[in-house]
Design a protein around this motif. Structure first.
Motif, PDB file in Angstrom:
ATOM      1  N   ASP A  55       4.728 -11.562 -18.158  1.00  0.00           N
ATOM      2  CA  ASP A  55       3.916 -12.509 -18.924  1.00  0.00           C
ATOM      3  C   ASP A  55       3.284 -11.842 -20.148  1.00  0.00           C
ATOM      4  O   ASP A  55       3.053 -10.641 -20.164  1.00  0.00           O
ATOM      5  CB  ASP A  55       2.796 -13.074 -18.052  1.00  0.00           C
ATOM      6  N   ASP A  56       2.999 -12.641 -21.162  1.00  0.00           N
ATOM      7  CA  ASP A  56       2.224 -12.225 -22.335  1.00  0.00           C
ATOM      8  C   ASP A  56       2.785 -11.015 -23.078  1.00  0.00           C
ATOM      9  O   ASP A  56       2.050 -10.130 -23.492  1.00  0.00           O
ATOM     10  CB  ASP A  56       0.769 -11.939 -21.943  1.00  0.00           C
ATOM     11  N   GLY A  57       4.100 -10.947 -23.227  1.00  0.00           N
ATOM     12  CA  GLY A  57       4.700  -9.881 -24.028  1.00  0.00           C
ATOM     13  C   GLY A  57       4.621  -8.495 -23.420  1.00  0.00           C
ATOM     14  O   GLY A  57       4.735  -7.499 -24.112  1.00  0.00           O
ATOM     15  N   SER A  58       4.402  -8.431 -22.121  1.00  0.00           N
ATOM     16  CA  SER A  58       4.391  -7.135 -21.456  1.00  0.00           C
ATOM     17  C   SER A  58       5.129  -7.243 -20.130  1.00  0.00           C
ATOM     18  O   SER A  58       5.296  -8.328 -19.584  1.00  0.00           O
ATOM     19  CB  SER A  58       2.963  -6.639 -21.226  1.00  0.00           C
ATOM     20  N   PHE A  59       5.573  -6.121 -19.639  1.00  0.00           N
ATOM     21  CA  PHE A  59       6.264  -6.045 -18.355  1.00  0.00           C
ATOM     22  C   PHE A  59       5.378  -5.234 -17.426  1.00  0.00           C
ATOM     23  O   PHE A  59       4.970  -4.117 -17.765  1.00  0.00           O
ATOM     24  CB  PHE A  59       7.627  -5.375 -18.532  1.00  0.00           C
ATOM     25  N   ALA A  60       5.017  -5.794 -16.281  1.00  0.00           N
ATOM     26  CA  ALA A  60       4.100  -5.131 -15.363  1.00  0.00           C
ATOM     27  C   ALA A  60       4.714  -5.035 -13.970  1.00  0.00           C
ATOM     28  O   ALA A  60       5.449  -5.922 -13.536  1.00  0.00           O
ATOM     29  CB  ALA A  60       2.785  -5.896 -15.285  1.00  0.00           C
ATOM     30  N   ILE A  61       4.400  -3.925 -13.312  1.00  0.00           N
ATOM     31  CA  ILE A  61       4.834  -3.707 -11.938  1.00  0.00           C
ATOM     32  C   ILE A  61       3.616  -3.298 -11.128  1.00  0.00           C
ATOM     33  O   ILE A  61       2.850  -2.424 -11.539  1.00  0.00           O
ATOM     34  CB  ILE A  61       5.889  -2.583 -11.846  1.00  0.00           C
ATOM     35  N   ASP A  62       3.434  -3.945  -9.987  1.00  0.00           N
ATOM     36  CA  ASP A  62       2.412  -3.551  -9.029  1.00  0.00           C
ATOM     37  C   ASP A  62       3.122  -3.065  -7.777  1.00  0.00           C
ATOM     38  O   ASP A  62       3.999  -3.766  -7.259  1.00  0.00           O
ATOM     39  CB  ASP A  62       1.509  -4.720  -8.646  1.00  0.00           C
ATOM     40  N   VAL A  63       2.757  -1.894  -7.305  1.00  0.00           N
ATOM     41  CA  VAL A  63       3.239  -1.398  -6.021  1.00  0.00           C
ATOM     42  C   VAL A  63       2.011  -1.319  -5.123  1.00  0.00           C
ATOM     43  O   VAL A  63       1.037  -0.641  -5.452  1.00  0.00           O
ATOM     44  CB  VAL A  63       3.931  -0.027  -6.153  1.00  0.00           C
ATOM     45  N   VAL A  64       2.065  -2.054  -4.004  1.00  0.00           N
ATOM     46  CA  VAL A  64       0.917  -2.168  -3.118  1.00  0.00           C
ATOM     47  C   VAL A  64       1.270  -1.544  -1.770  1.00  0.00           C
ATOM     48  O   VAL A  64       2.293  -1.891  -1.177  1.00  0.00           O
ATOM     49  CB  VAL A  64       0.509  -3.647  -2.930  1.00  0.00           C
ATOM     50  N   ASP A  65       0.406  -0.632  -1.324  1.00  0.00           N
ATOM     51  CA  ASP A  65       0.630  -0.003  -0.021  1.00  0.00           C
ATOM     52  C   ASP A  65      -0.486  -0.379   0.945  1.00  0.00           C
ATOM     53  O   ASP A  65      -1.471  -0.984   0.550  1.00  0.00           O
ATOM     54  CB  ASP A  65       0.738   1.521  -0.166  1.00  0.00           C
ATOM     55  N   GLU A  66      -0.308  -0.023   2.195  1.00  0.00           N
ATOM     56  CA  GLU A  66      -1.291  -0.310   3.240  1.00  0.00           C
ATOM     57  C   GLU A  66      -1.918   0.959   3.796  1.00  0.00           C
ATOM     58  O   GLU A  66      -2.475   0.950   4.873  1.00  0.00           O
ATOM     59  CB  GLU A  66      -0.622  -1.098   4.376  1.00  0.00           C
ATOM     60  N   GLY A  67      -1.803   2.073   3.075  1.00  0.00           N
ATOM     61  CA  GLY A  67      -2.435   3.313   3.511  1.00  0.00           C
ATOM     62  C   GLY A  67      -3.888   3.322   3.101  1.00  0.00           C
ATOM     63  O   GLY A  67      -4.418   2.330   2.603  1.00  0.00           O
ATOM     64  N   PRO A  68      -4.562   4.452   3.284  1.00  0.00           N
ATOM     65  CA  PRO A  68      -5.950   4.544   2.824  1.00  0.00           C
ATOM     66  C   PRO A  68      -6.006   4.478   1.305  1.00  0.00           C
ATOM     67  O   PRO A  68      -5.096   4.953   0.629  1.00  0.00           O
ATOM     68  CB  PRO A  68      -6.433   5.902   3.349  1.00  0.00           C
ATOM     69  N   TYR A  69      -7.066   3.898   0.781  1.00  0.00           N
ATOM     70  CA  TYR A  69      -7.218   3.755  -0.669  1.00  0.00           C
ATOM     71  C   TYR A  69      -7.373   5.120  -1.310  1.00  0.00           C
ATOM     72  O   TYR A  69      -8.156   5.960  -0.865  1.00  0.00           O
ATOM     73  CB  TYR A  69      -8.425   2.884  -1.006  1.00  0.00           C
ATOM     74  N   ASP A  70      -6.593   5.362  -2.385  1.00  0.00           N
ATOM     75  CA  ASP A  70      -6.687   6.593  -3.171  1.00  0.00           C
ATOM     76  C   ASP A  70      -7.405   6.280  -4.468  1.00  0.00           C
ATOM     77  O   ASP A  70      -7.140   5.262  -5.101  1.00  0.00           O
ATOM     78  CB  ASP A  70      -5.290   7.111  -3.550  1.00  0.00           C
ATOM     79  N   ALA A  71      -8.279   7.183  -4.888  1.00  0.00           N
ATOM     80  CA  ALA A  71      -8.945   7.015  -6.174  1.00  0.00           C
ATOM     81  C   ALA A  71      -7.960   7.322  -7.289  1.00  0.00           C
ATOM     82  O   ALA A  71      -6.914   7.922  -7.071  1.00  0.00           O
ATOM     83  CB  ALA A  71     -10.145   7.957  -6.255  1.00  0.00           C
ATOM     84  N   ALA A  72      -8.307   6.924  -8.477  1.00  0.00           N
ATOM     85  CA  ALA A  72      -7.473   7.200  -9.655  1.00  0.00           C
ATOM     86  C   ALA A  72      -7.344   8.702  -9.848  1.00  0.00           C
ATOM     87  O   ALA A  72      -8.212   9.469  -9.438  1.00  0.00           O
ATOM     88  CB  ALA A  72      -8.095   6.557 -10.891  1.00  0.00           C
ATOM     89  N   PRO A  73      -6.241   9.156 -10.483  1.00  0.00           N
ATOM     90  CA  PRO A  73      -6.068  10.591 -10.702  1.00  0.00           C
ATOM     91  C   PRO A  73      -7.149  11.153 -11.620  1.00  0.00           C
ATOM     92  O   PRO A  73      -7.724  10.435 -12.423  1.00  0.00           O
ATOM     93  CB  PRO A  73      -4.685  10.686 -11.351  1.00  0.00           C
ATOM     94  N   ALA A  74      -7.397  12.439 -11.486  1.00  0.00           N
ATOM     95  CA  ALA A  74      -8.383  13.104 -12.332  1.00  0.00           C
ATOM     96  C   ALA A  74      -7.953  13.011 -13.784  1.00  0.00           C
ATOM     97  O   ALA A  74      -6.772  13.034 -14.092  1.00  0.00           O
ATOM     98  CB  ALA A  74      -8.528  14.561 -11.910  1.00  0.00           C
ATOM     99  N   GLU A  75      -8.919  12.918 -14.683  1.00  0.00           N
ATOM    100  CA  GLU A  75      -8.589  12.789 -16.105  1.00  0.00           C
ATOM    101  C   GLU A  75      -8.006  14.081 -16.667  1.00  0.00           C
ATOM    102  O   GLU A  75      -7.191  14.056 -17.564  1.00  0.00           O
ATOM    103  CB  GLU A  75      -9.840  12.389 -16.893  1.00  0.00           C
ATOM    104  N   ASP A  76      -8.447  15.212 -16.172  1.00  0.00           N
ATOM    105  CA  ASP A  76      -7.966  16.499 -16.657  1.00  0.00           C
ATOM    106  C   ASP A  76      -6.838  16.985 -15.763  1.00  0.00           C
ATOM    107  O   ASP A  76      -7.089  17.590 -14.725  1.00  0.00           O
ATOM    108  CB  ASP A  76      -9.092  17.534 -16.686  1.00  0.00           C
ATOM    109  N   GLY A  77      -5.610  16.724 -16.162  1.00  0.00           N
ATOM    110  CA  GLY A  77      -4.455  17.094 -15.367  1.00  0.00           C
ATOM    111  C   GLY A  77      -4.369  18.575 -15.031  1.00  0.00           C
ATOM    112  O   GLY A  77      -4.192  18.937 -13.877  1.00  0.00           O
ATOM    113  N   PRO A  78      -4.492  19.510 -16.001  1.00  0.00           N
ATOM    114  CA  PRO A  78      -4.368  20.931 -15.697  1.00  0.00           C
ATOM    115  C   PRO A  78      -5.392  21.412 -14.675  1.00  0.00           C
ATOM    116  O   PRO A  78      -5.081  22.197 -13.818  1.00  0.00           O
ATOM    117  CB  PRO A  78      -4.567  21.609 -17.052  1.00  0.00           C
ATOM    118  N   GLU A  79      -6.641  20.912 -14.747  1.00  0.00           N
ATOM    119  CA  GLU A  79      -7.652  21.322 -13.777  1.00  0.00           C
ATOM    120  C   GLU A  79      -7.260  20.877 -12.383  1.00  0.00           C
ATOM    121  O   GLU A  79      -7.517  21.557 -11.406  1.00  0.00           O
ATOM    122  CB  GLU A  79      -9.020  20.754 -14.147  1.00  0.00           C
ATOM    123  N   LEU A  80      -6.612  19.729 -12.273  1.00  0.00           N
ATOM    124  CA  LEU A  80      -6.174  19.226 -10.979  1.00  0.00           C
ATOM    125  C   LEU A  80      -5.211  20.218 -10.350  1.00  0.00           C
ATOM    126  O   LEU A  80      -5.329  20.555  -9.179  1.00  0.00           O
ATOM    127  CB  LEU A  80      -5.512  17.856 -11.147  1.00  0.00           C
TER     128      LEU A  80
END
Length: 168
Positions: A70-95
């Motif tokens: 919809d609306d000029g974009s292509f979107a994919i949602d992948v939904v799991d039933e495991g425990p909720y994970d927070a978003a990845p850290a903003e600083d990749g190298p520190e991770l």
């Protein structure tokens, strides 16, 4: 194209099918050819992560993948039933530096990497990624790419008539 929902049992063999479906719908949604490999890789990572979480926490529940253009974009949602994970850290190298000093149980790994790293890999492949709680207890990974105009054969009859200036 209207929303497409795919539910598959949490088996690694089905990840390939999910990738093929995502690329087929992305191509039909006029996602730029240069982004199709990113779609394939990101969906593969997200679905593999979901399959591993389902195998551990909800083996009888199918993984859900929702595709929408919809609306000029292509979107994919992948939904799991495991425990909720927070978003990845903003600083990749520190991770990655932090991972070297933390003992991680093999049980918590997804292809050798903790789930947060998998989410960081996905965010490196996709311009717009949102990680949020799923409708149940799991995680929804929302990925989005720019897309072109909808294909003529996916328009409703009224939209088709308006596009080609046919009498309604």
């Amino acid at each position: 194209m209207p929303t497409v929902e795919i539910r598959f049992s949490p088996l690694p063999a089905h990840v390939r099918t999910a990738r093929l479906m995502a690329v087929a719908v992305a191509r039909r949604s006029h996602v730029d050819d240069s982004a199709l490999d990113e779609v394939r890789l990101a969906v593969g990572e997200a679905c593999t992560r979901a399959v591993r979480l389902h195998q551990r926490h909800a083996p009888s529940v199918p993984v859900l993948m929702v595709l929408n253009d919809d609306d000029g974009s292509f979107a994919i949602d992948v939904v799991d039933e495991g425990p909720y994970d927070a978003a990845p850290a903003e600083d990749g190298p520190e991770l990655f530096l932090e991972l070297e000093s933390v003992a991680v149980e093999p049980d918590e790994l997804s292809d050798g990497l903790p789930s947060g790293v998998v989410l960081a890999v996905i965010s490196g492949l996709v311009d717009t990624v949102t990680v949020s709680p799923g409708p149940g207890r799991g995680t929804r990974v929302h990925m989005q790419w720019p897309a072109g105009p909808r294909a003529a054969d996916t328009l409703t009859m009224e939209e088709h008539q308006l596009e080609y200036d046919l009498p309604v």
